[in-house]
Design a protein around this motif. Structure first.
Motif, PDB file in Angstrom:
ATOM      1  N   ILE A  16       4.960   2.956  -0.762  1.00 56.77           N
ATOM      2  CA  ILE A  16       5.777   3.370  -1.910  1.00 56.77           C
ATOM      3  C   ILE A  16       5.366   2.528  -3.103  1.00 56.77           C
ATOM      4  N   HIS A  17       4.790   3.174  -4.093  1.00 58.92           N
ATOM      5  CA  HIS A  17       4.490   2.500  -5.357  1.00 58.92           C
ATOM      6  C   HIS A  17       5.617   2.819  -6.324  1.00 58.92           C
ATOM      7  N   PHE A  18       6.521   1.874  -6.447  1.00 57.55           N
ATOM      8  CA  PHE A  18       7.669   2.084  -7.321  1.00 57.55           C
ATOM      9  C   PHE A  18       7.636   0.991  -8.373  1.00 57.55           C
ATOM     10  N   SER A  27      -0.853   4.639 -15.516  1.00 61.72           N
ATOM     11  CA  SER A  27      -1.165   4.098 -14.197  1.00 61.72           C
ATOM     12  C   SER A  27      -0.550   2.710 -14.040  1.00 61.72           C
ATOM     13  N   GLU A  28      -0.290   2.338 -12.790  1.00 60.69           N
ATOM     14  CA  GLU A  28       0.337   1.051 -12.482  1.00 60.69           C
ATOM     15  C   GLU A  28      -0.550  -0.085 -12.986  1.00 60.69           C
ATOM     16  N   SER A  29      -0.019  -0.940 -13.770  1.00 58.89           N
ATOM     17  CA  SER A  29      -0.666  -2.157 -14.296  1.00 58.89           C
ATOM     18  C   SER A  29      -2.032  -1.939 -14.973  1.00 58.89           C
ATOM     19  N   TRP A  30      -2.904  -1.197 -14.330  1.00 57.05           N
ATOM     20  CA  TRP A  30      -4.255  -1.013 -14.865  1.00 57.05           C
ATOM     21  C   TRP A  30      -4.256  -0.404 -16.258  1.00 57.05           C
ATOM     22  N   SER A  31      -3.202   0.346 -16.585  1.00 57.65           N
ATOM     23  CA  SER A  31      -3.177   1.018 -17.884  1.00 57.65           C
ATOM     24  C   SER A  31      -3.188   0.010 -19.039  1.00 57.65           C
ATOM     25  N   LYS A  76       6.099  -6.206  -6.140  1.00 59.65           N
ATOM     26  CA  LYS A  76       5.599  -6.679  -7.432  1.00 59.65           C
ATOM     27  C   LYS A  76       4.144  -6.252  -7.551  1.00 59.65           C
ATOM     28  N   HIS A  77       3.844  -5.484  -8.570  1.00 56.73           N
ATOM     29  CA  HIS A  77       2.459  -5.051  -8.767  1.00 56.73           C
ATOM     30  C   HIS A  77       1.750  -6.048  -9.679  1.00 56.73           C
ATOM     31  N   HIS A  78       0.512  -5.746 -10.092  1.00 55.09           N
ATOM     32  CA  HIS A  78      -0.247  -6.702 -10.912  1.00 55.09           C
ATOM     33  C   HIS A  78       0.450  -6.994 -12.254  1.00 55.09           C
ATOM     34  N   ASP A  79       1.367  -6.106 -12.652  1.00 55.10           N
ATOM     35  CA  ASP A  79       2.087  -6.338 -13.914  1.00 55.10           C
ATOM     36  C   ASP A  79       3.108  -7.470 -13.793  1.00 55.10           C
ATOM     37  N   PHE A 190      -0.936  -7.522   0.909  1.00 53.71           N
ATOM     38  CA  PHE A 190      -1.411  -8.179  -0.301  1.00 53.71           C
ATOM     39  C   PHE A 190      -2.347  -7.280  -1.083  1.00 53.71           C
ATOM     40  N   ASP A 191      -2.507  -7.613  -2.345  1.00 52.83           N
ATOM     41  CA  ASP A 191      -3.438  -6.878  -3.194  1.00 52.83           C
ATOM     42  C   ASP A 191      -3.958  -7.824  -4.269  1.00 52.83           C
ATOM     43  N   GLY A 192      -5.194  -7.627  -4.669  1.00 52.94           N
ATOM     44  CA  GLY A 192      -5.720  -8.373  -5.808  1.00 52.94           C
ATOM     45  C   GLY A 192      -6.434  -9.664  -5.464  1.00 52.94           C
ATOM     46  N   SER A 221      -5.884  -7.154   4.986  1.00 52.77           N
ATOM     47  CA  SER A 221      -7.083  -7.981   4.772  1.00 52.77           C
ATOM     48  C   SER A 221      -7.312  -8.385   3.324  1.00 52.77           C
ATOM     49  N   ARG A 222      -6.384  -8.044   2.434  1.00 47.72           N
ATOM     50  CA  ARG A 222      -6.592  -8.460   1.042  1.00 47.72           C
ATOM     51  C   ARG A 222      -6.076  -9.890   0.849  1.00 47.72           C
ATOM     52  N   LEU A 223      -6.471 -10.726   1.783  1.00 47.14           N
ATOM     53  CA  LEU A 223      -6.183 -12.146   1.708  1.00 47.14           C
ATOM     54  C   LEU A 223      -7.500 -12.819   2.086  1.00 47.14           C
ATOM     55  N   PRO A 232      -9.440   0.183   3.887  1.00 46.26           N
ATOM     56  CA  PRO A 232     -10.190   1.093   3.027  1.00 46.26           C
ATOM     57  C   PRO A 232      -9.207   1.945   2.217  1.00 46.26           C
ATOM     58  N   GLU A 233      -9.611   2.259   0.994  1.00 42.58           N
ATOM     59  CA  GLU A 233      -8.660   2.866   0.053  1.00 42.58           C
ATOM     60  C   GLU A 233      -9.262   4.122  -0.577  1.00 42.58           C
ATOM     61  N   GLN A 234      -8.529   5.180  -0.593  1.00 41.33           N
ATOM     62  CA  GLN A 234      -8.860   6.453  -1.244  1.00 41.33           C
ATOM     63  C   GLN A 234     -10.062   7.198  -0.640  1.00 41.33           C
TER      64      GLN A 234
HETATM   65  C1  GLC Z   1      -5.678  -1.051  -5.714  1.00 44.40           C
HETATM   66  C2  GLC Z   1      -5.047  -1.277  -7.025  1.00 44.40           C
HETATM   67  C3  GLC Z   1      -3.684  -0.844  -7.091  1.00 44.40           C
HETATM   68  C4  GLC Z   1      -3.086  -0.124  -5.930  1.00 44.40           C
HETATM   69  C5  GLC Z   1      -3.623  -0.542  -4.612  1.00 44.40           C
HETATM   70  C6  GLC Z   1      -3.301   0.355  -3.485  1.00 44.40           C
HETATM   71  O1  GLC Z   1      -6.855  -1.642  -5.530  1.00 44.40           O
HETATM   72  O2  GLC Z   1      -5.264  -2.501  -7.649  1.00 44.40           O
HETATM   73  O3  GLC Z   1      -3.304  -0.382  -8.304  1.00 44.40           O
HETATM   74  O4  GLC Z   1      -1.775  -0.511  -5.893  1.00 44.40           O
HETATM   75  O5  GLC Z   1      -4.841  -1.115  -4.583  1.00 44.40           O
HETATM   76  O6  GLC Z   1      -4.088   0.221  -2.370  1.00 44.40           O
END
Ligand code: GLC
Length: 430
Positions: A16-18, A27-31, A76-79, A190-192, A221-223, A232-234
């Motif tokens: 859930i991206h809220f 877009s979330e934070s990236w915008s 908490k997102h990157h913002d 985790f992310d980022g 694994s984002r640590l 893996p994403e998308q």
């Molecule tokens: C991404 C992004 C982000 C998104 C996430 C989801 O790499 O930084 O905006 O929330 O990963 O997997």
């Protein structure tokens, strides 16, 4: 890297991206990071983040209905906007949005009540924190400073390690809040991590700290190298990722709610992607992005309900199974029961007369359709049994006996599954 059994068996999770980004169709934070909206306008969205139709119980019921066994909410997102009650920052929905309740608390309680495992997403990056953009990745000053994004690192080549240590302390405190204030948390997403080095994130000590709240906690694994499973994403993996893994994906093209994004995947496509994941031994983490009032777009809701209906009918082939056989045996997905005596084939497209299974050495007991129980006939052609080379198993199946989207064929075997993997031979004895 290892994960507890519940995670491996879970197969489906809902992401859930809220966040305040749902307000303004950005877009979330990236915008703001990419300057598509000014930082001020981005942050101003918080005033319209009303959550006045927010109902965590409804979210939780929907998630349960989808067949998911765990769920992950962006705390908490990157913002840097915290959706939880935090002592350490003023950047939170409780302090600045019209909604004064603790969203994370409401979510955790509702999800737990439904018997779904609780996951929390936490962005290591905080592009709003004054101490965050104080150093460079690995403390290495880049040659070309014009390429540095001001939210990430200083633009003048001067680093401030003290500021970075302060930031790390802050992040750790917030992690302590989300892990300590809401009862047992099963998974931390985790992310980022890419913006700093292991040393800068305080690893491996940070991991020990996280585990002190729940020694069985699963960490993605984002640590850096300290996570438990790959994410893996998308882009769906073509080669099976090593070890435990989870494919995270959006339903349309956006993580958060964007009214202008109408590029939705169909239910059939989502079901098929899910089958692709479990076929390769992974989980799928399917994302929804609630609206700023807390309600969920009907199209996203329908996908979750439809997926749940399909899963309910086919649960035997999903939960308590292992990854399937290679595509060179069967041109579709598959899973194998834990005792390895049942093979489940996922038939993706409607066959005209039969489906084809190659290389099966085990003796078949019975073949049925999982959704209807209807027994299917089959024929084996070719093979050189006296050289242990099996023939092709042609299973009779046509369109009218198929289920919606993906049909599951259940093959019960006399013994444990045994597949031939050789390149054939000259038959010297007939
Ligand atoms: C991404 C992004 C982000 C998104 C996430 C989801 O790499 O930084 O905006 O929330 O990963 O997997």
């Amino acid at each position: 890297m290892s994960v507890p059994k519940w995670f491996e068996d879970a197969k489906l999770g809902i992401f859930i991206h809220f966040g305040i980004y749902a307000v303004g169709d950005v877009s979330e934070s990236w915008s703001f990071y990419h300057n598509r909206i000014s930082y001020e306008d981005y942050m101003n969205q918080i005033k319209y983040f009303t959550c006045d139709k927010s109902d965590a119980k409804r979210w939780a019921e929907l998630i349960k209905k989808s067949g998911a066994r765990y769920s992950v909410l962006t705390t908490k997102h990157h913002d840097g906007v915290a959706l939880f009650d935090t002592k350490y920052s003023d950047n939170s929905t409780i302090k600045n949005s019209p909604y004064k309740n603790d969203i994370v608390k409401e979510y955790v309680e509702a999800i737990r009540d439904e018997g779904v495992r609780v996951g929390l997403y936490y962005s290591l990056i905080d592009w709003s924190h004054k101490d965050y953009a104080s150093v460079y990745e690995g403390y290495r000053v880049p040659d070309d400073l014009s390429m540095v994004n001001k939210y990430t690192s200083p633009t003048d080549g001067k680093q401030d390690k003290e500021a970075w240590y302060r930031f790390m302390e802050f992040n750790k405190n917030q992690m302590g809040e989300i892990l300590g204030n809401y009862g047992k948390i099963d998974l931390l997403w985790f992310d980022g991590d890419w913006e700093r080095s292991e040393e800068q994130w305080g690893l491996p000590e940070l991991k020990d700290y996280l585990k002190s709240f729940n020694s069985d906690i699963v960490i993605n694994s984002r640590l850096k190298s300290y996570g438990d499973y790959k994410t893996p994403e998308q882009g769906i993996p073509i080669t099976r990722p090593e070890g435990a893994w989870e494919f995270c994906t959006t339903i349309n093209d956006s993580w958060g709610y964007r009214p202008s994004d109408n590029h939705y995947k169909s239910l059939g496509q989502i079901i098929r992607m899910f089958c692709d994941c479990i076929h390769m031994g992974g989980n799928m983490l399917l994302d929804i992005g609630p609206k700023p009032d807390g309600s969920i777009d009907k199209r996203q809701e329908d996908i979750l309900i439809g997926l749940g209906e399909w899963i309910e009918v086919h649960k035997e082939a999903i939960f308590g199974t292992d990854e399937g056989i290679m595509h060179r045996y069967f041109l579709g997905g598959s899973t194998v029961s834990k005792d390895r005596k049942t093979l489940y084939l996922f038939v993706y497209d409607k066959p005209e007369e039969n489906i084809c299974l190659k290389g099966l050495s085990s003796k078949i007991k019975k073949i049925t359709l999982l959704h209807s129980g209807k027994e299917l006939t089959y024929d084996i052609h070719g093979g050189v049994p006296w050289f242990n080379i099996p023939g092709i198993t042609w299973i009779k199946l046509n369109e009218k006996d198929c289920y919606k989207y993906v049909t599951v064929v259940k093959i019960e075997l006399e013994d444990e599954l045994d597949m031939y993997g050789g390149s054939g031979t000259v038959v010297t004895h007939n």
